[in-house]
Design a protein around this motif. Structure first.
Motif, mmCIF file in Angstrom:
data_model
loop_
_atom_site.group_PDB
_atom_site.id
_atom_site.type_symbol
_atom_site.label_atom_id
_atom_site.label_comp_id
_atom_site.label_asym_id
_atom_site.label_seq_id
_atom_site.Cartn_x
_atom_site.Cartn_y
_atom_site.Cartn_z
ATOM 1 N N UNK A 26 0.882 -1.277 -0.023
ATOM 2 C CA UNK A 26 -0.120 -0.093 0.082
ATOM 3 C C UNK A 26 1.073 1.217 -0.029
ATOM 4 N N UNK A 27 2.041 1.184 0.938
ATOM 5 C CA UNK A 27 2.950 2.312 0.816
ATOM 6 C C UNK A 27 3.688 2.754 -0.691
ATOM 7 N N UNK A 28 4.029 1.509 -1.266
ATOM 8 C CA UNK A 28 4.370 1.597 -2.600
ATOM 9 C C UNK A 28 3.651 2.224 -3.538
ATOM 10 N N UNK A 29 2.182 1.971 -3.315
ATOM 11 C CA UNK A 29 1.164 2.466 -4.235
ATOM 12 C C UNK A 29 1.092 3.902 -3.917
ATOM 13 N N UNK A 30 1.156 4.344 -2.779
ATOM 14 C CA UNK A 30 1.155 5.749 -2.414
ATOM 15 C C UNK A 30 2.250 6.620 -2.695
ATOM 16 N N UNK A 31 3.473 5.954 -2.918
ATOM 17 C CA UNK A 31 4.564 6.738 -3.007
ATOM 18 C C UNK A 31 4.868 6.748 -4.659
ATOM 19 N N UNK A 32 4.406 5.903 -5.259
ATOM 20 C CA UNK A 32 4.777 6.016 -6.823
ATOM 21 C C UNK A 32 3.600 6.235 -7.772
ATOM 22 N N UNK A 33 2.438 6.023 -7.125
ATOM 23 C CA UNK A 33 1.035 6.432 -8.248
ATOM 24 C C UNK A 33 1.118 7.565 -8.984
ATOM 25 N N UNK A 34 1.340 8.777 -8.107
ATOM 26 C CA UNK A 34 1.418 10.028 -9.025
ATOM 27 C C UNK A 34 2.551 10.136 -10.169
ATOM 28 N N UNK A 35 3.761 9.811 -9.549
ATOM 29 C CA UNK A 35 4.817 9.706 -10.470
ATOM 30 C C UNK A 35 4.741 9.145 -11.895
ATOM 31 N N UNK A 36 4.188 7.864 -11.573
ATOM 32 C CA UNK A 36 4.071 6.981 -12.677
ATOM 33 C C UNK A 36 2.884 7.604 -13.617
ATOM 34 N N UNK A 37 1.882 8.162 -13.094
ATOM 35 C CA UNK A 37 0.861 8.520 -13.955
ATOM 36 C C UNK A 37 1.313 9.910 -14.607
ATOM 37 N N UNK A 45 0.294 11.200 -23.868
ATOM 38 C CA UNK A 45 -0.587 12.241 -23.992
ATOM 39 C C UNK A 45 -2.107 11.604 -24.142
ATOM 40 N N UNK A 46 -2.303 10.615 -23.307
ATOM 41 C CA UNK A 46 -3.467 9.856 -23.015
ATOM 42 C C UNK A 46 -3.598 9.496 -21.598
ATOM 43 N N UNK A 47 -4.726 10.405 -20.894
ATOM 44 C CA UNK A 47 -4.795 10.121 -19.442
ATOM 45 C C UNK A 47 -5.392 8.634 -19.370
ATOM 46 N N UNK A 48 -6.340 8.264 -20.111
ATOM 47 C CA UNK A 48 -6.695 6.866 -19.806
ATOM 48 C C UNK A 48 -5.595 5.811 -19.892
ATOM 49 N N UNK A 49 -4.914 5.784 -20.885
ATOM 50 C CA UNK A 49 -3.583 4.991 -21.102
ATOM 51 C C UNK A 49 -2.781 5.280 -19.988
ATOM 52 N N UNK A 50 -2.427 6.196 -19.276
ATOM 53 C CA UNK A 50 -1.709 6.395 -18.407
ATOM 54 C C UNK A 50 -2.037 5.817 -17.141
ATOM 55 N N UNK A 51 -3.434 5.801 -16.738
ATOM 56 C CA UNK A 51 -4.295 5.192 -15.755
ATOM 57 C C UNK A 51 -3.864 3.741 -15.801
ATOM 58 N N UNK A 52 -4.086 3.066 -17.073
ATOM 59 C CA UNK A 52 -3.762 1.749 -17.300
ATOM 60 C C UNK A 52 -2.467 1.510 -16.816
ATOM 61 N N UNK A 53 -1.545 2.369 -17.349
ATOM 62 C CA UNK A 53 -0.032 1.909 -17.066
ATOM 63 C C UNK A 53 0.220 2.087 -15.660
ATOM 64 N N UNK A 54 -0.368 2.833 -14.954
ATOM 65 C CA UNK A 54 -0.012 2.869 -13.582
ATOM 66 C C UNK A 54 -0.371 1.688 -12.960
ATOM 67 N N UNK A 55 -1.565 1.015 -13.251
ATOM 68 C CA UNK A 55 -1.928 -0.399 -12.744
ATOM 69 C C UNK A 55 -0.818 -1.405 -13.076
ATOM 70 N N UNK A 56 -0.453 -1.177 -14.349
ATOM 71 C CA UNK A 56 0.520 -2.467 -14.921
ATOM 72 C C UNK A 56 1.637 -2.278 -14.328
#
Length: 198
Positions: A26-37, A45-56
């Motif tokens: 959970x802490x890893x998710x908190x620390x890196x979600x924003x940076x990856x997004x 240049x695609x926010x939907x693709x970026x959201x998918x990439x965060x999960x991947x």
């Protein structure tokens, strides 16, 4: 916004994840979600693709850390960013696009941050709810939703019947849904109280 953690705590995350500490994930998710997004939006240049990439990216990183594949815990950030870069490049190659590096405009950066914070909060609520499940129920839900396994495969892996897996999966999903719904209801109620007081 994720709360900053000390370098020592940051260094401990890979080992804690390797040992199965859900709170470290959970802490890893908190620390890196924003940076990856933000990295995903800049590159695709695609926010939907970026959201998918965060999960991947997070799934790939957590999977690697669980297997102990990061030998130097001081290089966790570089490991996460390298994984993100590779997955983004793979996506761009698949779509036959050339990577384009452009700075974010102020408006786009603000929109990205707002959406990313909302996404991170939803992710936090889901992880928090999953952490309240029993170990086996959480494992069944993870294997179903993240790993995409079917009831028969999960049953074989855990030594259960397919029917038991289906029943426990349904119960776990209902419990997670109820926990999130209750949390959101309390949050909305608190917002209304604050508005009345203002």
């Amino acid at each position: 916004m994720p709360v900053a953690i000390t370098p020592g705590q940051f260094r401990d995350l890979p080992e804690r994840i390797r040992q199965g500490d859900a709170s470290a994930e959970t802490e890893l998710v908190h620390q890196f979600t924003r940076r990856i997004f933000v990295m995903g939006v800049v590159r695709t240049h695609d926010r939907e693709a970026a959201r998918d990439l965060v999960q991947d990216v997070l799934i790939a990183v957590i999977g690697s850390l669980r297997k102990g594949q990061l030998l130097d815990p001081d290089k966790l950030a570089a490991f996460v960013h390298g994984t993100a870069r590779n997955l983004i490049n793979n996506r761009l190659r698949t779509e036959r696009q050339q990577p384009q590096l452009e700075p974010l405009s102020e408006n786009l950066a603000q929109a990205c941050l707002s959406e990313e914070l909302e996404y991170a909060e939803r992710t936090r609520l889901v992880l928090q709810a999953m952490n309240r499940l029993g170990d086996e129920d959480r494992q069944i839900l993870w294997m179903t939703l993240v790993e995409g396994r079917g009831p028969a495969e999960i049953a074989s892996s855990l030594g259960l019947s397919s029917e038991v897996v289906r029943t426990r999966k349904g119960r776990a999903i209902r419990k997670v849904t109820d926990l999130i719904r209750n949390k959101l209801s309390r949050t909305l109620a608190n917002c209304h109280i604050v508005k009345r007081e203002l």
